[in-house]
Structure formats: structure tokens, C-alpha cells
Design a protein around this motif. Sequence first.
Motif, PDB file in Angstrom:
ATOM      1  N   GLN A 238     -10.366 -11.571   4.713  1.00  0.00           N
ATOM      2  CA  GLN A 238      -9.021 -11.007   4.758  1.00  0.00           C
ATOM      3  C   GLN A 238      -9.092  -9.537   4.362  1.00  0.00           C
ATOM      4  O   GLN A 238      -9.742  -9.182   3.385  1.00  0.00           O
ATOM      5  CB  GLN A 238      -8.104 -11.760   3.781  1.00  0.00           C
ATOM      6  CG  GLN A 238      -6.644 -11.398   3.884  1.00  0.00           C
ATOM      7  CD  GLN A 238      -5.975 -12.038   5.081  1.00  0.00           C
ATOM      8  OE1 GLN A 238      -6.600 -12.847   5.791  1.00  0.00           O
ATOM      9  NE2 GLN A 238      -4.739 -11.674   5.327  1.00  0.00           N
ATOM     10  N   VAL A 239      -8.411  -8.710   5.146  1.00  0.00           N
ATOM     11  CA  VAL A 239      -8.371  -7.277   4.886  1.00  0.00           C
ATOM     12  C   VAL A 239      -6.914  -6.838   4.795  1.00  0.00           C
ATOM     13  O   VAL A 239      -6.072  -7.304   5.560  1.00  0.00           O
ATOM     14  CB  VAL A 239      -9.083  -6.489   5.999  1.00  0.00           C
ATOM     15  CG1 VAL A 239      -8.874  -4.994   5.825  1.00  0.00           C
ATOM     16  CG2 VAL A 239     -10.572  -6.828   6.024  1.00  0.00           C
ATOM     17  N   GLN A 240      -6.641  -5.969   3.858  1.00  0.00           N
ATOM     18  CA  GLN A 240      -5.288  -5.415   3.716  1.00  0.00           C
ATOM     19  C   GLN A 240      -5.331  -3.901   3.693  1.00  0.00           C
ATOM     20  O   GLN A 240      -6.266  -3.309   3.140  1.00  0.00           O
ATOM     21  CB  GLN A 240      -4.645  -5.887   2.412  1.00  0.00           C
ATOM     22  CG  GLN A 240      -4.139  -7.314   2.444  1.00  0.00           C
ATOM     23  CD  GLN A 240      -3.334  -7.648   1.200  1.00  0.00           C
ATOM     24  OE1 GLN A 240      -3.736  -7.306   0.100  1.00  0.00           O
ATOM     25  NE2 GLN A 240      -2.209  -8.306   1.380  1.00  0.00           N
ATOM     26  N   LEU A 241      -4.312  -3.290   4.303  1.00  0.00           N
ATOM     27  CA  LEU A 241      -4.104  -1.851   4.203  1.00  0.00           C
ATOM     28  C   LEU A 241      -2.780  -1.643   3.471  1.00  0.00           C
ATOM     29  O   LEU A 241      -1.753  -2.158   3.909  1.00  0.00           O
ATOM     30  CB  LEU A 241      -4.029  -1.197   5.579  1.00  0.00           C
ATOM     31  CG  LEU A 241      -5.246  -1.328   6.498  1.00  0.00           C
ATOM     32  CD1 LEU A 241      -5.012  -0.549   7.781  1.00  0.00           C
ATOM     33  CD2 LEU A 241      -6.502  -0.852   5.799  1.00  0.00           C
ATOM     34  N   VAL A 242      -2.819  -0.905   2.390  1.00  0.00           N
ATOM     35  CA  VAL A 242      -1.624  -0.676   1.586  1.00  0.00           C
ATOM     36  C   VAL A 242      -1.318   0.812   1.563  1.00  0.00           C
ATOM     37  O   VAL A 242      -2.141   1.614   1.107  1.00  0.00           O
ATOM     38  CB  VAL A 242      -1.789  -1.205   0.151  1.00  0.00           C
ATOM     39  CG1 VAL A 242      -0.531  -0.908  -0.666  1.00  0.00           C
ATOM     40  CG2 VAL A 242      -2.071  -2.701   0.179  1.00  0.00           C
ATOM     41  N   GLU A 243      -0.128   1.156   2.049  1.00  0.00           N
ATOM     42  CA  GLU A 243       0.287   2.552   2.147  1.00  0.00           C
ATOM     43  C   GLU A 243       1.195   2.928   0.992  1.00  0.00           C
ATOM     44  O   GLU A 243       1.892   2.084   0.428  1.00  0.00           O
ATOM     45  CB  GLU A 243       1.038   2.776   3.463  1.00  0.00           C
ATOM     46  CG  GLU A 243       0.227   2.473   4.691  1.00  0.00           C
ATOM     47  CD  GLU A 243       1.076   2.034   5.852  1.00  0.00           C
ATOM     48  OE1 GLU A 243       0.560   1.928   6.968  1.00  0.00           O
ATOM     49  OE2 GLU A 243       2.266   1.772   5.625  1.00  0.00           O
ATOM     50  N   SER A 244       1.212   4.200   0.694  1.00  0.00           N
ATOM     51  CA  SER A 244       2.131   4.725  -0.319  1.00  0.00           C
ATOM     52  C   SER A 244       2.385   6.192  -0.044  1.00  0.00           C
ATOM     53  O   SER A 244       1.639   6.832   0.710  1.00  0.00           O
ATOM     54  CB  SER A 244       1.551   4.552  -1.726  1.00  0.00           C
ATOM     55  OG  SER A 244       0.326   5.243  -1.848  1.00  0.00           O
ATOM     56  N   GLY A 245       3.457   6.725  -0.644  1.00  0.00           N
ATOM     57  CA  GLY A 245       3.702   8.161  -0.583  1.00  0.00           C
ATOM     58  C   GLY A 245       4.859   8.605   0.276  1.00  0.00           C
ATOM     59  O   GLY A 245       5.171   9.797   0.319  1.00  0.00           O
ATOM     60  N   GLY A 246       5.511   7.688   0.976  1.00  0.00           N
ATOM     61  CA  GLY A 246       6.650   8.095   1.786  1.00  0.00           C
ATOM     62  C   GLY A 246       7.860   8.431   0.926  1.00  0.00           C
ATOM     63  O   GLY A 246       7.840   8.287  -0.292  1.00  0.00           O
ATOM     64  N   GLY A 247       8.909   8.904   1.586  1.00  0.00           N
ATOM     65  CA  GLY A 247      10.124   9.222   0.854  1.00  0.00           C
ATOM     66  C   GLY A 247      11.011  10.182   1.608  1.00  0.00           C
ATOM     67  O   GLY A 247      10.817  10.423   2.807  1.00  0.00           O
ATOM     68  N   LEU A 248      11.972  10.731   0.869  1.00  0.00           N
ATOM     69  CA  LEU A 248      12.921  11.690   1.421  1.00  0.00           C
ATOM     70  C   LEU A 248      12.530  13.094   0.977  1.00  0.00           C
ATOM     71  O   LEU A 248      12.280  13.328  -0.218  1.00  0.00           O
ATOM     72  CB  LEU A 248      14.328  11.367   0.921  1.00  0.00           C
ATOM     73  CG  LEU A 248      15.436  12.372   1.252  1.00  0.00           C
ATOM     74  CD1 LEU A 248      15.662  12.448   2.757  1.00  0.00           C
ATOM     75  CD2 LEU A 248      16.726  11.981   0.526  1.00  0.00           C
ATOM     76  N   VAL A 249      12.482  14.016   1.924  1.00  0.00           N
ATOM     77  CA  VAL A 249      12.106  15.388   1.613  1.00  0.00           C
ATOM     78  C   VAL A 249      12.943  16.329   2.461  1.00  0.00           C
ATOM     79  O   VAL A 249      13.365  15.974   3.572  1.00  0.00           O
ATOM     80  CB  VAL A 249      10.596  15.605   1.857  1.00  0.00           C
ATOM     81  CG1 VAL A 249      10.245  15.429   3.320  1.00  0.00           C
ATOM     82  CG2 VAL A 249      10.131  16.947   1.343  1.00  0.00           C
ATOM     83  N   GLN A 250      13.193  17.521   1.939  1.00  0.00           N
ATOM     84  CA  GLN A 250      13.959  18.514   2.689  1.00  0.00           C
ATOM     85  C   GLN A 250      13.084  19.193   3.734  1.00  0.00           C
ATOM     86  O   GLN A 250      11.854  19.247   3.581  1.00  0.00           O
ATOM     87  CB  GLN A 250      14.512  19.566   1.734  1.00  0.00           C
ATOM     88  CG  GLN A 250      15.591  19.044   0.800  1.00  0.00           C
ATOM     89  CD  GLN A 250      16.218  20.144  -0.022  1.00  0.00           C
ATOM     90  OE1 GLN A 250      15.661  21.240  -0.153  1.00  0.00           O
ATOM     91  NE2 GLN A 250      17.386  19.868  -0.581  1.00  0.00           N
TER      92      GLN A 250
END
Length: 120
Positions: free
Chosen positions: A1-13
Motif C-alpha cells: 500500500q502506498v499513500q501520497l499526502v499533500e499539504s500547504g494549500g490555502g487562500l492567498v492574495q
Amino acid sequence: QVQLVESGGGLVQPGGSLRLSCAASGRIFSINAMGWYRQAPGKERELVATITSLGSTNYAESVKGRFTISRDNAKNTVYLQMNSLKPEDTAVYYCNARILVFGGRIFDYWGQGTQVTVSS
């Protein structure tokens, strides 16, 4: 089993910056190419940037000069530094990795997606 976990998105001007990260874990023997794709509402998923295991990169014309893809092979992690963001960069960003798993087979894996919204 392999997982890819993303982070860092959001709201920016507009004009701002964000950095996305994607870490792969599991029964990984080696990782070939890694990349980022995005999908805006009502549009098809499109390539943003890719990077090979040796560090060769490829970018969509729309992000050249503003986005930088990099990877840390020791951490099985790929990054996307996004500068000078524009409203048209608003989308769900997906991480992709082509992985050789134990057992000798190669699969394409996708992360769950992270929302990037560029708005004032």
C-alpha cells in the motif's frame, strides 16, 4: 500500500506565494517521476510541473518563471513553490508519483488534492 499526502494549500492574495508538499509512504522500492497537476471548476485536470528522479523538470507554459518544482529523494517528497500567484491559478492541486513497489510493478499514485485559492 502506498499513500501520497499533500499539504500547504490555502487562500492567498494575488501576487502572494504558497508552498505545496507531497510525501509518499508505504511499500516503495523507488520513485520515478513526480509531479503536480491541477483542476479548476468546470475544467479538465492539467499538468503543472513534473520532475524526474534525476531532477529534470518540465513546466506548463502558464506557470514558467513563477512556480518551481523540487524533490527530496531521501524523504520521498516533492514540493511546489508557487510565487506571483494569479486568480487563474485557483484550483485543486494533485500530487502524482510513478512508483516501483516491492514485487516489481510500477503504478501511478495520486494524492487526495489540496485547494489553492487566489483571491483578494
